[in-house]
Design a protein around this motif. Structure first.
Motif, PDB file in Angstrom:
ATOM      1  N   VAL A 248       0.757  -1.389  -0.227  1.00 29.57           N
ATOM      2  CA  VAL A 248       0.046   0.164  -0.134  1.00 29.57           C
ATOM      3  C   VAL A 248       0.754   1.250  -0.113  1.00 29.57           C
ATOM      4  O   VAL A 248       0.492   2.316   0.274  1.00 29.57           O
ATOM      5  CB  VAL A 248      -1.046   0.061   1.228  1.00 29.57           C
ATOM      6  N   LEU A 249       2.017   1.158  -0.337  1.00 26.02           N
ATOM      7  CA  LEU A 249       3.145   2.391  -0.167  1.00 26.02           C
ATOM      8  C   LEU A 249       3.458   2.895  -1.528  1.00 26.02           C
ATOM      9  O   LEU A 249       3.410   2.033  -2.549  1.00 26.02           O
ATOM     10  CB  LEU A 249       4.566   1.996   0.371  1.00 26.02           C
ATOM     11  N   THR A 250       3.503   4.153  -1.761  1.00 21.97           N
ATOM     12  CA  THR A 250       4.162   4.833  -2.670  1.00 21.97           C
ATOM     13  C   THR A 250       5.791   4.605  -2.938  1.00 21.97           C
ATOM     14  O   THR A 250       6.137   3.995  -1.919  1.00 21.97           O
ATOM     15  CB  THR A 250       4.012   6.459  -2.677  1.00 21.97           C
ATOM     16  N   PRO A 251       6.108   4.719  -4.135  1.00 16.82           N
ATOM     17  CA  PRO A 251       7.489   4.476  -4.176  1.00 16.82           C
ATOM     18  C   PRO A 251       8.465   5.065  -3.529  1.00 16.82           C
ATOM     19  O   PRO A 251       9.464   4.536  -2.800  1.00 16.82           O
ATOM     20  CB  PRO A 251       7.935   4.874  -5.769  1.00 16.82           C
ATOM     21  N   GLN A 252       8.276   6.281  -3.155  1.00 17.84           N
ATOM     22  CA  GLN A 252       9.112   6.936  -2.116  1.00 17.84           C
ATOM     23  C   GLN A 252       8.958   6.261  -0.898  1.00 17.84           C
ATOM     24  O   GLN A 252      10.142   6.227  -0.093  1.00 17.84           O
ATOM     25  CB  GLN A 252       8.688   8.506  -2.005  1.00 17.84           C
ATOM     26  N   GLU A 253       7.865   6.110  -0.379  1.00 16.68           N
ATOM     27  CA  GLU A 253       7.599   5.332   0.960  1.00 16.68           C
ATOM     28  C   GLU A 253       8.139   3.838   0.850  1.00 16.68           C
ATOM     29  O   GLU A 253       8.985   3.495   2.020  1.00 16.68           O
ATOM     30  CB  GLU A 253       6.226   5.051   1.294  1.00 16.68           C
ATOM     31  N   ILE A 254       8.369   3.465  -0.183  1.00 14.00           N
ATOM     32  CA  ILE A 254       9.024   1.861  -0.338  1.00 14.00           C
ATOM     33  C   ILE A 254      10.405   2.226  -0.022  1.00 14.00           C
ATOM     34  O   ILE A 254      11.109   1.429   0.856  1.00 14.00           O
ATOM     35  CB  ILE A 254       8.824   1.264  -1.433  1.00 14.00           C
TER      36      ILE A 254
END
Length: 509
Positions: free
Chosen positions: A170-176
């Motif tokens: 459920v994360l955005t690329p930045q959060e990953i």
């Protein structure tokens, strides 16, 4: 070799269904150990056994060499095992600290000492680089931050071994990127991690070893440095997987979806879709690329009738649909694979068979004079389960008992089978394994080749690049650029998504 966790020949059955068939997994201290498998392969079941949510029907668990019986999650916590669940277990109206101490409250003279708890939470947060505000309310923070709260919850309870269940779904690329950094920090601090995932890129980047399970059986454990994504994919699905979707050049025809000057507000009354214009033609896939929170969700909700628009026009096949009911819009030839399959895609306490007719249960042959024909409903369900490879013990199994990927396949089967002129696919492969992703991409392209219009919204840039014929970049509620996937790259798209104009973004090419 001393292992911190050993799961030896673990067996777990549900009735006649064997979810874990004598699986062995051994975790070394200070390693990130990936657990890889298709949707429904038995990964989460195995970890739920380790965390005490299920009791095994056979096999043995050892912690630091000592055999243990983990009868419930409190026992797991006492043994230093913590689990960060895929679907967060948080109370929205509570603060970060209140969620973290729930069940483990610090009391002073019979009262909860929130100040002391906040101080502790802040210290742990800083030590592991989590940057969480202990006083923030859960409902006010991003999904990525909520996940960090889940991590903090396990650390607060003294976890030495952390199980991450599909943490990047459920994360955005930045959060990953940030989460991977957090995992590496945890390892440096002496923790050990089991990472349940089917994202091969992440395994290659972060894991030391990887145990593969397929259809409930252990296939083997490999050193990540000695393998590659293709080999892992083959081990996982039992055949070679094609990562690049084959498709012929699109031959778009007439306009199916026309969105003009659309303005939509979010739940707080803030304008998040701001005079947006977009066209999708018959026989093409238009991908919407954008960082989460730029109006994608509200745009889809306005098109499908789930949210009122302030102004503008939404036409499908020339018919004005703005602010009509979801049923009217559905009956006008719109199919919708929703972003949140639990909230908008399924009734989790209904059997999967009944979920297959949620869009047309009131029509013949499923209903006559207001009486449901269950024979016809389950006949249809059986056909779709077969056709879309939905792995379920039976069509009578409750939707909530299926793995996320199989829930998704059921929704896609239901929507594609209705043969809509416009198919809206919002995050259609979120949380899915490579085999299921390949299957779904093929289905979207099949719809396109049948002359249907497909609108794809995804945070996965490689998915947008791979499947789309045109890419519309959304930024602050507007389409700021339309690009051809063959004439762009992830770097240019990333810059456009962050608000650069085409000239600036293209300067590096």
């Amino acid at each position: 070799m001393e292992y911190v966790i050993e799961m030896l020949n673990i067996r777990k059955e549900f009735g006649n269904f064997v979810a874990n068939d004598n699986i062995t997994l051994q975790l070394k201290k200070g390693e990130i150990h990936a657990l890889l498998g298709e949707n429904g392969a038995g990964k989460s079941t195995l970890m739920n056994v380790l965390f005490g949510l299920y009791q095994p029907d056979g096999g043995e668990i050892r912690v630091k060499g000592t055999p243990v019986k983990i009868s419930n999650p409190n026992v797991a916590n006492d043994l230093g095992i913590g689990m960060v669940h895929q679907h967060f277990m948080l109370v929205d109206t509570f603060t970060v600290t209140e969620n973290i101490i729930l069940g483990r409250e610090i009391t002073s003279a019979g009262k909860i000492d929130l100040k002391k708890a906040e101080q502790e939470v802040r210290q742990i947060s800083e030590r592991y680089g989590l940057s969480v505000d202990p006083q923030a309310k859960i409902s006010d923070i991003s999904v990525g931050m909520q996940q960090r709260v889940e991590i903090l919850k396990t650390l607060y309870r003294g976890a030495e071994i952390l199980i991450f269940d599909e943490p990047t779904a459920v994360l955005t690329p930045q959060e990953i990127k940030e989460l991977i950094q957090i995992m590496k920090t945890l390892i440096k601090e002496g923790k050990s991690i089991i990472l349940i995932t089917h994202k091969l890129k992440e395994i290659m980047e972060v894991a030391d070893r990887c145990t593969v399970i397929r259809k409930g059986k252990g296939i083997g454990t490999v050193n990540v440095s000695e393998t590659n994504p293709n080999e892992l994919a083959s081990l996982m699905v039992g055949r070679e997987v094609v990562f690049k979707t084959e498709k012929v050049e699109a031959t778009p025809k007439h306009d199916v979806l026309e969105v003009k000057d659309l303005t939509v507000k979010d739940a707080r009354g803030v304008t998040v879709v701001n005079g947006l214009n977009l066209t999708v033609r018959a026989g093409e896939i238009v991908g919407i690329a954008g960082i989460d929170g730029n109006g994608q969700s509200e745009l889809i909700e306005a098109i499908t009738g789930l949210r009122k628009a302030e102004s503008g026009s939404i036409k499908v096949n020339g018919k004005e649909l703005i602010n009509l009911s979801p049923r009217t819009i559905t009956e006008s030839g719109v199919g919708h694979i929703p972003q949140d399959r639990h909230k908008h895609g399924l009734v989790l306490n209904f059997p999967i068979g009944e979920n297959m007719v949620l869009q047309n249960y009131y029509q013949k042959p499923y209903s006559k004079n207001g009486v449901l024909n269950f024979h016809k409903i389950y006949e249809q369900a059986k056909k779709l389960i077969r056709e879309f490879d939905v792995r379920t013990p039976s069509e009578y199994t409750l939707a909530r008992a299926l793995s996320g990927g199989n829930q998704q396949k059921a929704i896609i089967g239901r929507e594609v089978d209705r043969d809509p002129d416009l198919l809206i696919a919002a995050q259609p492969t979120r949380g899915l394994d490579v085999g299921a992703i390949e299957f779904i991409h093929k289905r979207l392209i099949e719809q396109r080749d049948k002359g249907k219009a497909v609108l794809l919204v995804s945070f996965e840039l490689d998915e947008i690049m791979n499947v789309s014929d045109r890419i519309a970049v959304i930024y602050e509620g507007k389409i700021v650029a339309i690009v051809n996937p063959k004439e762009t790259d992830e770097q240019e798209l990333g810059l456009l998504m962050a608000g650069s104009n085409r000239k600036e973004a293209g300067a590096h090419v």
